[in-house]
Motif scaffolding. Sequence first.
Motif, short mmCIF file in Angstrom:
data_model
loop_
_atom_site.label_atom_id
_atom_site.label_comp_id
_atom_site.label_asym_id
_atom_site.label_seq_id
_atom_site.Cartn_x
_atom_site.Cartn_y
_atom_site.Cartn_z
N UNK A 111 0.81 -1.22 0.00
CA UNK A 111 0.00 0.00 0.00
C UNK A 111 0.84 1.28 0.00
N UNK A 112 1.96 1.28 0.68
CA UNK A 112 2.78 2.49 0.76
C UNK A 112 3.31 2.93 -0.61
N UNK A 113 3.91 2.04 -1.40
CA UNK A 113 4.37 2.51 -2.72
C UNK A 113 3.22 2.84 -3.67
N UNK B 148 3.77 -1.74 -9.76
CA UNK B 148 4.11 -1.32 -8.40
C UNK B 148 3.56 -2.32 -7.39
N UNK B 149 2.33 -2.76 -7.61
CA UNK B 149 1.72 -3.74 -6.70
C UNK B 149 2.48 -5.06 -6.75
N UNK B 150 2.68 -5.57 -7.95
CA UNK B 150 3.37 -6.86 -8.11
C UNK B 150 4.82 -6.76 -7.66
N UNK B 151 5.47 -5.64 -8.00
CA UNK B 151 6.88 -5.46 -7.66
C UNK B 151 7.13 -5.24 -6.18
N UNK B 152 6.10 -4.98 -5.42
CA UNK B 152 6.27 -4.88 -3.96
C UNK B 152 5.73 -6.11 -3.25
N UNK B 153 4.65 -6.69 -3.79
CA UNK B 153 4.05 -7.87 -3.16
C UNK B 153 4.97 -9.09 -3.24
N UNK B 154 5.49 -9.38 -4.41
CA UNK B 154 6.31 -10.59 -4.57
C UNK B 154 7.58 -10.58 -3.71
N UNK B 155 8.34 -9.50 -3.71
CA UNK B 155 9.52 -9.49 -2.83
C UNK B 155 9.16 -9.55 -1.34
#
Length: 123
Positions: A20-22, A49-56
């Motif tokens: 949510x932050x990014x 942005x969602x995928x790139x933060x959720x997966x890591x």
Amino acid sequence: MTTLTQTTSSRALTVAAAVLAPVALWIAVVPVAGIDLEAQGRRVGVAPVIIGSLLPALAAWALLAVLERRTGRARAIWTAVAVLALALSLGGPLGAATAAAGAALAAMHLLVGAIVILGLRRR
């Protein structure tokens, strides 16, 4: 609530915050400020942005869980790996089309990294 349930809930909230932050930053940068986020010839929309933060974030949680089962030094090892992964991820924003896009993308990486590292390390 058991300790395992508390830990799981806390870590799930950390992952949610790391997504949510990014997204909030993307909203402030792209539609509000009008900055075009483009890196390596591709426009960066909200889905990456969602995928790139959720997966890591999920991968970090999984690695920490595995290390906690296998070693007594899980937090120290995990933190070193997480900081290294964050440092390496900052190479991506170097390919941004503009300085403003690069700064925004780097800020997103740092935001996700800080939330994940500080949030998942908590007991």
